[in-house]
Scaffold this motif. Sequence first.
Motif, PDB file in Angstrom:
ATOM      1  N   HIS A 256      42.145  38.300  33.942  1.00 54.85           N
ATOM      2  CA  HIS A 256      40.697  38.881  33.773  1.00 54.85           C
ATOM      3  C   HIS A 256      39.821  37.633  33.771  1.00 54.85           C
ATOM      4  O   HIS A 256      40.019  36.648  33.053  1.00 54.85           O
ATOM      5  CB  HIS A 256      40.407  39.489  32.626  1.00 54.85           C
ATOM      6  CG  HIS A 256      39.271  40.444  32.563  1.00 54.85           C
ATOM      7  ND1 HIS A 256      38.232  40.221  32.578  1.00 54.85           N
ATOM      8  CD2 HIS A 256      39.279  41.935  33.033  1.00 54.85           C
ATOM      9  CE1 HIS A 256      37.117  41.130  32.691  1.00 54.85           C
ATOM     10  NE2 HIS A 256      37.854  42.155  32.965  1.00 54.85           N
ATOM     11  N   PRO A 257      38.901  37.577  34.692  1.00 55.23           N
ATOM     12  CA  PRO A 257      37.832  36.791  34.642  1.00 55.23           C
ATOM     13  C   PRO A 257      37.201  36.466  33.378  1.00 55.23           C
ATOM     14  O   PRO A 257      36.708  35.062  33.035  1.00 55.23           O
ATOM     15  CB  PRO A 257      36.721  37.103  35.688  1.00 55.23           C
ATOM     16  CG  PRO A 257      37.317  38.028  36.678  1.00 55.23           C
ATOM     17  CD  PRO A 257      38.533  38.791  35.718  1.00 55.23           C
ATOM     18  N   CYS A 297      33.281  48.868  36.007  1.00 58.27           N
ATOM     19  CA  CYS A 297      33.689  47.698  34.987  1.00 58.27           C
ATOM     20  C   CYS A 297      32.619  47.215  34.350  1.00 58.27           C
ATOM     21  O   CYS A 297      31.514  46.774  34.935  1.00 58.27           O
ATOM     22  CB  CYS A 297      34.483  46.640  36.117  1.00 58.27           C
ATOM     23  SG  CYS A 297      34.967  45.251  34.800  1.00 58.27           S
ATOM     24  N   PHE A 299      32.017  44.694  32.883  1.00 54.24           N
ATOM     25  CA  PHE A 299      32.029  43.130  33.003  1.00 54.24           C
ATOM     26  C   PHE A 299      31.131  42.801  34.502  1.00 54.24           C
ATOM     27  O   PHE A 299      30.909  41.839  34.753  1.00 54.24           O
ATOM     28  CB  PHE A 299      33.436  42.499  33.093  1.00 54.24           C
ATOM     29  CG  PHE A 299      33.197  41.108  32.853  1.00 54.24           C
ATOM     30  CD1 PHE A 299      32.372  40.265  32.146  1.00 54.24           C
ATOM     31  CD2 PHE A 299      33.820  40.093  33.847  1.00 54.24           C
ATOM     32  CE1 PHE A 299      32.396  38.836  32.026  1.00 54.24           C
ATOM     33  CE2 PHE A 299      33.789  38.802  33.962  1.00 54.24           C
ATOM     34  CZ  PHE A 299      33.104  38.144  32.922  1.00 54.24           C
ATOM     35  N   HIS A 300      30.855  43.771  35.251  1.00 61.50           N
ATOM     36  CA  HIS A 300      30.392  43.747  36.723  1.00 61.50           C
ATOM     37  C   HIS A 300      29.211  42.858  36.752  1.00 61.50           C
ATOM     38  O   HIS A 300      28.958  42.198  37.771  1.00 61.50           O
ATOM     39  CB  HIS A 300      30.789  44.823  37.679  1.00 61.50           C
ATOM     40  CG  HIS A 300      29.665  45.705  37.665  1.00 61.50           C
ATOM     41  ND1 HIS A 300      29.577  46.987  36.800  1.00 61.50           N
ATOM     42  CD2 HIS A 300      28.266  45.693  38.195  1.00 61.50           C
ATOM     43  CE1 HIS A 300      28.184  47.509  37.162  1.00 61.50           C
ATOM     44  NE2 HIS A 300      27.546  46.751  37.719  1.00 61.50           N
ATOM     45  N   CYS A 303      30.184  39.300  36.429  1.00 59.08           N
ATOM     46  CA  CYS A 303      31.448  38.993  37.110  1.00 59.08           C
ATOM     47  C   CYS A 303      31.108  38.013  38.427  1.00 59.08           C
ATOM     48  O   CYS A 303      30.535  38.676  39.215  1.00 59.08           O
ATOM     49  CB  CYS A 303      32.411  39.858  37.132  1.00 59.08           C
ATOM     50  SG  CYS A 303      34.073  39.526  38.189  1.00 59.08           S
ATOM     51  N   ILE A 305      33.278  37.485  40.725  1.00 59.80           N
ATOM     52  CA  ILE A 305      34.030  38.029  41.912  1.00 59.80           C
ATOM     53  C   ILE A 305      34.032  39.605  42.037  1.00 59.80           C
ATOM     54  O   ILE A 305      34.935  40.133  42.530  1.00 59.80           O
ATOM     55  CB  ILE A 305      35.389  37.582  41.682  1.00 59.80           C
ATOM     56  CG1 ILE A 305      36.116  37.844  40.510  1.00 59.80           C
ATOM     57  CG2 ILE A 305      35.633  36.219  41.825  1.00 59.80           C
ATOM     58  CD1 ILE A 305      37.601  37.971  40.271  1.00 59.80           C
ATOM     59  N   CYS A 310      33.921  47.756  41.691  1.00 62.57           N
ATOM     60  CA  CYS A 310      33.729  47.309  40.277  1.00 62.57           C
ATOM     61  C   CYS A 310      32.497  48.091  39.843  1.00 62.57           C
ATOM     62  O   CYS A 310      32.415  48.340  38.614  1.00 62.57           O
ATOM     63  CB  CYS A 310      33.637  45.863  40.267  1.00 62.57           C
ATOM     64  SG  CYS A 310      35.000  44.975  40.935  1.00 62.57           S
ATOM     65  N   PRO A 315      38.025  49.881  35.503  1.00 64.85           N
ATOM     66  CA  PRO A 315      39.512  49.642  35.885  1.00 64.85           C
ATOM     67  C   PRO A 315      40.404  49.963  34.606  1.00 64.85           C
ATOM     68  O   PRO A 315      40.100  49.609  33.374  1.00 64.85           O
ATOM     69  CB  PRO A 315      39.380  48.159  35.982  1.00 64.85           C
ATOM     70  CG  PRO A 315      38.110  47.535  35.386  1.00 64.85           C
ATOM     71  CD  PRO A 315      37.233  48.784  35.294  1.00 64.85           C
ATOM     72  N   HIS A 331      40.128  45.348  38.688  1.00 63.41           N
ATOM     73  CA  HIS A 331      40.653  45.838  40.333  1.00 63.41           C
ATOM     74  C   HIS A 331      41.110  44.392  40.942  1.00 63.41           C
ATOM     75  O   HIS A 331      41.722  44.887  41.937  1.00 63.41           O
ATOM     76  CB  HIS A 331      39.353  46.341  40.808  1.00 63.41           C
ATOM     77  CG  HIS A 331      38.848  47.481  40.262  1.00 63.41           C
ATOM     78  ND1 HIS A 331      39.520  48.614  39.918  1.00 63.41           N
ATOM     79  CD2 HIS A 331      37.475  47.892  39.943  1.00 63.41           C
ATOM     80  CE1 HIS A 331      38.924  49.569  39.466  1.00 63.41           C
ATOM     81  NE2 HIS A 331      37.300  49.019  39.277  1.00 63.41           N
ATOM     82  N   ARG A 332      40.838  43.489  40.652  1.00 63.00           N
ATOM     83  CA  ARG A 332      41.259  42.132  41.548  1.00 63.00           C
ATOM     84  C   ARG A 332      42.190  41.365  40.836  1.00 63.00           C
ATOM     85  O   ARG A 332      42.574  40.300  41.115  1.00 63.00           O
ATOM     86  CB  ARG A 332      39.873  41.396  41.938  1.00 63.00           C
ATOM     87  CG  ARG A 332      38.997  42.095  42.486  1.00 63.00           C
ATOM     88  CD  ARG A 332      37.740  41.302  43.127  1.00 63.00           C
ATOM     89  NE  ARG A 332      38.453  40.692  44.292  1.00 63.00           N
ATOM     90  CZ  ARG A 332      37.749  39.801  45.115  1.00 63.00           C
ATOM     91  NH1 ARG A 332      36.587  39.442  44.817  1.00 63.00           N
ATOM     92  NH2 ARG A 332      38.248  39.267  46.264  1.00 63.00           N
TER      93      ARG A 332
HETATM   94 FE1  SF4 Z   1      35.673  43.620  36.432  1.00 62.78          FE
HETATM   95 FE2  SF4 Z   1      35.466  43.683  39.197  1.00 62.78          FE
HETATM   96 FE3  SF4 Z   1      35.266  41.436  37.863  1.00 62.78          FE
HETATM   97 FE4  SF4 Z   1      37.605  42.630  37.744  1.00 62.78          FE
HETATM   98  S1  SF4 Z   1      36.583  41.807  39.543  1.00 62.78           S
HETATM   99  S2  SF4 Z   1      36.694  41.776  36.136  1.00 62.78           S
HETATM  100  S3  SF4 Z   1      37.043  44.759  37.824  1.00 62.78           S
HETATM  101  S4  SF4 Z   1      34.075  43.156  38.101  1.00 62.78           S
END
Ligand code: SF4
Length: 358
Positions: A256-257, A297, A299-300, A303, A305, A310, A315, A331-332
């Motif tokens: 996870h980022p 998410c 965190f989006h 984030c 990425i 997201c 997720p 998701h990634r």
């Molecule tokens: Fe959340 Fe998407 Fe980042 Fe994964 S890629 S941590 S699902 S925002």
Amino acid sequence: MTTPAAPLIAATGLTKHFPLGRRMFGPRRAVHAVNGIDFEVAVGETYALVGESGCGKTTTARMVLGLEGVTAGALRFHGKPVAELDAAERARFRRRVQVVFQDSNASLNPRKTLRQILGTALTVSGALRGASRAEVRERVVRLLTDVGLTPAESFLDRLPHELSGGQRQRVGIARALAPEPEFVIADEPVSALDISVRAQILTLLARIQRERGVAFLLISHDLAVVRNVAERVGVMYLGRIIETGPVGAVFARPVHPYTAALVDATPLPDPRPEVRARDHVDIRGDVPSPVSLPPGCAFHPRCPIAVERCRSVVPELVPLPDDPGVSVACHRAEERLAGLALPTVSAAHRPRPQEDPA
Ligand code: SF4
């Protein structure tokens, strides 16, 4: 240490929302402190919850202790829902589940001697109900010795303010051990201590776990502490567990980022090339308000990425295909495992959210 099969404590969908005052118009608002988390702690295991301030880890600990009501979800002790325990079972639960607080100074009565503090913990909990003064004194001496306050007799009549911070924390640990618990919640047990004392207290906790088979729920923001003490870890962000698994696996290859950013921020000496060469994650902005969680998410907004999906789809926490012991809510995740979603970005080159290729 191997993990026994039957969980001592199991949380399922554990949720805590604190309602805010009513507004004249619009829906009622709430602080979404914990948002449906699952975790288990096995007999004799140390499970850590880590994350920034406000991520919900201390609220989780307070729900397990019964200091906060549960908005939704269930907590099981030896497989039985805590909400369904009868009076005798509830008393046993309170005795078997103890806590070590962060601030030993505030948690010990400044007017009571150590003999009184620990004697009360032994008698009130029922561990020594009806015992003579001599028996209580003998057990207090043994407790002080067990936590390294020796010669114990010289500590019996001291007041908390006559002790150093590390000694006070040892008294806090002794008090938690007095009722012979199966499960101890250690809430930031060393964060208020000098660096030189931290290692001693962590060594003490590890010895207690080893010798007494006590399970711990360790609450900490310090990954170095978690790495030293815990077997498994759950990384929390805005009230959710976003990555969980064995400490070694999660810290060596954070998927996870957010976990990657936490690990990046903590210099952990590790000579393995795959650890030294891993990608660096640069997250932006502040943690959003838990009153209005971002959709999808959580965190989006930070984030590097994030993709379109997201922003709308939460997720799920799912096991990794190549290591089912580790679960990640991203998701990634699979792209990151394949090396396709590597957020090696600097503050000046942050990508804008892309279209979801899926
Ligand atoms: Fe959340 Fe998407 Fe980042 Fe994964 S890629 S941590 S699902 S925002």
